[in-house]
Motif scaffolding. Structure first.
Motif, PDB file in Angstrom:
ATOM      1  N   ASP A 191     -34.958  -3.402  25.256  1.00 40.51           N
ATOM      2  CA  ASP A 191     -35.411  -3.684  26.629  1.00 40.51           C
ATOM      3  C   ASP A 191     -36.650  -4.583  26.654  1.00 40.51           C
ATOM      4  OD1 ASP A 191     -37.498  -2.019  25.878  1.00 40.51           O
ATOM      5  OD2 ASP A 191     -37.084  -0.485  27.384  1.00 40.51           O
ATOM      6  N   GLY A 192     -37.099  -5.030  25.475  1.00 36.68           N
ATOM      7  CA  GLY A 192     -38.230  -5.952  25.398  1.00 36.68           C
ATOM      8  C   GLY A 192     -39.574  -5.282  25.200  1.00 36.68           C
ATOM      9  N   GLY A 193     -39.623  -3.963  25.248  1.00 37.98           N
ATOM     10  CA  GLY A 193     -40.878  -3.240  25.038  1.00 37.98           C
ATOM     11  C   GLY A 193     -41.205  -3.111  23.558  1.00 37.98           C
ATOM     12  N   SER A 194     -42.464  -2.844  23.275  1.00 31.19           N
ATOM     13  CA  SER A 194     -42.895  -2.665  21.885  1.00 31.19           C
ATOM     14  C   SER A 194     -42.945  -1.190  21.535  1.00 31.19           C
ATOM     15  CB  SER A 194     -44.281  -3.275  21.677  1.00 31.19           C
ATOM     16  OG  SER A 194     -44.234  -4.669  21.850  1.00 31.19           O
ATOM     17  N   PHE A 195     -42.615  -0.898  20.288  1.00 31.25           N
ATOM     18  CA  PHE A 195     -42.707   0.474  19.782  1.00 31.25           C
ATOM     19  C   PHE A 195     -43.353   0.453  18.410  1.00 31.25           C
ATOM     20  CE2 PHE A 195     -38.737  -1.161  18.162  1.00 31.25           C
ATOM     21  CZ  PHE A 195     -38.708  -0.698  16.855  1.00 31.25           C
ATOM     22  N   HIS A 226     -43.264  -5.731  12.114  1.00 33.39           N
ATOM     23  CA  HIS A 226     -44.537  -6.054  11.484  1.00 33.39           C
ATOM     24  C   HIS A 226     -44.985  -4.761  10.817  1.00 33.39           C
ATOM     25  CE1 HIS A 226     -48.222  -8.178  10.702  1.00 33.39           C
ATOM     26  NE2 HIS A 226     -48.898  -7.124  11.118  1.00 33.39           N
ATOM     27  N   ALA A 227     -45.239  -4.798   9.517  1.00 37.09           N
ATOM     28  CA  ALA A 227     -45.599  -3.600   8.753  1.00 37.09           C
ATOM     29  C   ALA A 227     -47.071  -3.636   8.376  1.00 37.09           C
ATOM     30  CB  ALA A 227     -44.739  -3.505   7.496  1.00 37.09           C
ATOM     31  N   ILE A 228     -47.678  -2.455   8.404  1.00 34.11           N
ATOM     32  CA  ILE A 228     -49.085  -2.308   8.044  1.00 34.11           C
ATOM     33  C   ILE A 228     -49.212  -1.090   7.139  1.00 34.11           C
ATOM     34  CG2 ILE A 228     -51.437  -1.914   8.897  1.00 34.11           C
ATOM     35  CD1 ILE A 228     -50.181  -2.931  11.690  1.00 34.11           C
ATOM     36  N   ILE A 229     -49.712  -1.305   5.919  1.00 37.38           N
ATOM     37  CA  ILE A 229     -50.058  -0.185   5.038  1.00 37.38           C
ATOM     38  C   ILE A 229     -51.560  -0.015   5.173  1.00 37.38           C
ATOM     39  CG2 ILE A 229     -50.096   0.741   2.702  1.00 37.38           C
ATOM     40  CD1 ILE A 229     -47.725  -1.151   2.072  1.00 37.38           C
ATOM     41  N   ILE A 254     -48.650   4.316   7.140  1.00 36.48           N
ATOM     42  CA  ILE A 254     -47.894   3.067   7.101  1.00 36.48           C
ATOM     43  C   ILE A 254     -47.217   2.955   8.462  1.00 36.48           C
ATOM     44  CG2 ILE A 254     -45.958   4.199   5.905  1.00 36.48           C
ATOM     45  CD1 ILE A 254     -45.365   1.453   4.599  1.00 36.48           C
ATOM     46  N   ARG A 255     -47.375   1.779   9.105  1.00 36.30           N
ATOM     47  CA  ARG A 255     -46.876   1.606  10.466  1.00 36.30           C
ATOM     48  C   ARG A 255     -45.888   0.438  10.524  1.00 36.30           C
ATOM     49  NH1 ARG A 255     -52.535   1.960  10.890  1.00 36.30           N
ATOM     50  NH2 ARG A 255     -52.812  -0.191  11.567  1.00 36.30           N
ATOM     51  N   PHE A 256     -44.911   0.581  11.407  1.00 35.43           N
ATOM     52  CA  PHE A 256     -43.944  -0.472  11.672  1.00 35.43           C
ATOM     53  C   PHE A 256     -43.919  -0.705  13.174  1.00 35.43           C
ATOM     54  CE2 PHE A 256     -42.657   1.448   7.740  1.00 35.43           C
ATOM     55  CZ  PHE A 256     -42.364   0.356   6.947  1.00 35.43           C
ATOM     56  N   VAL A 257     -44.176  -1.946  13.580  1.00 39.38           N
ATOM     57  CA  VAL A 257     -44.183  -2.311  14.989  1.00 39.38           C
ATOM     58  C   VAL A 257     -42.994  -3.231  15.240  1.00 39.38           C
ATOM     59  CG1 VAL A 257     -45.495  -3.433  16.832  1.00 39.38           C
ATOM     60  CG2 VAL A 257     -46.703  -2.118  15.063  1.00 39.38           C
TER      61      VAL A 257
END
Length: 133
Positions: free
Chosen positions: A119-123, A101-104, A111-114
């Motif tokens: 292992d199932g965790g979010s970064f 999921h990208a956010i400008i 600019i962020r990428f989630v």
């Protein structure tokens, strides 16, 4: 030699004529999501990672160039925008199949990428914007 220079100049001009949005960045930060604290936890930072994001005019794809590689991304959802906050959000898939999921975030200059790790965790990878044009 003159023909080669002319071809290179025309190629560079042609490629930039189709692009609508360019973003350069100067700092990369990595975060991990803490379920326990319900917040992003800082992991690492690279203050010297200059990168380029080049979006096509239809905002359907972009290329991200780093010092070591270039990746292509397809924009897989409608780009939603909050004009008041100057924020654009959309889902992307990389050329190797990774989804983010990208956010400008123009207001906060990043600019962020989630994404989700194996292992199932979010970064989250956050790039500090140096310039937008």
């Amino acid at each position: 030699m003159k023909k080669l220079i002319l071809i290179l100049l025309l190629s560079a001009t042609g490629a930039s004529a189709f692009a609508q949005l360019h973003i350069t960045t100067s700092v990369r930060e990595d975060y991990l999501w803490s379920e326990e604290k319900n917040e992003w936890i800082f992991d690492t930072q690279n203050k010297n990672e200059a990168t380029f994001f080049d979006f096509n005019k239809d905002m359907t794809m972009f290329k991200h160039t780093t010092p070591t590689m270039t990746s292509s991304y397809l924009i897989k959802s409608e780009v939603t925008m909050d004009k008041e906050k100057k924020k654009y959000e959309f889902d992307v898939m990389s050329d190797v199949g990774n989804k983010y999921h990208a956010i400008i975030d123009v207001t906060n200059n990043n600019i962020r990428f989630v994404g989700t790790s194996s292992d199932g965790g979010s970064f989250m990878v956050r790039h500090q914007i140096k310039r937008i044009w």
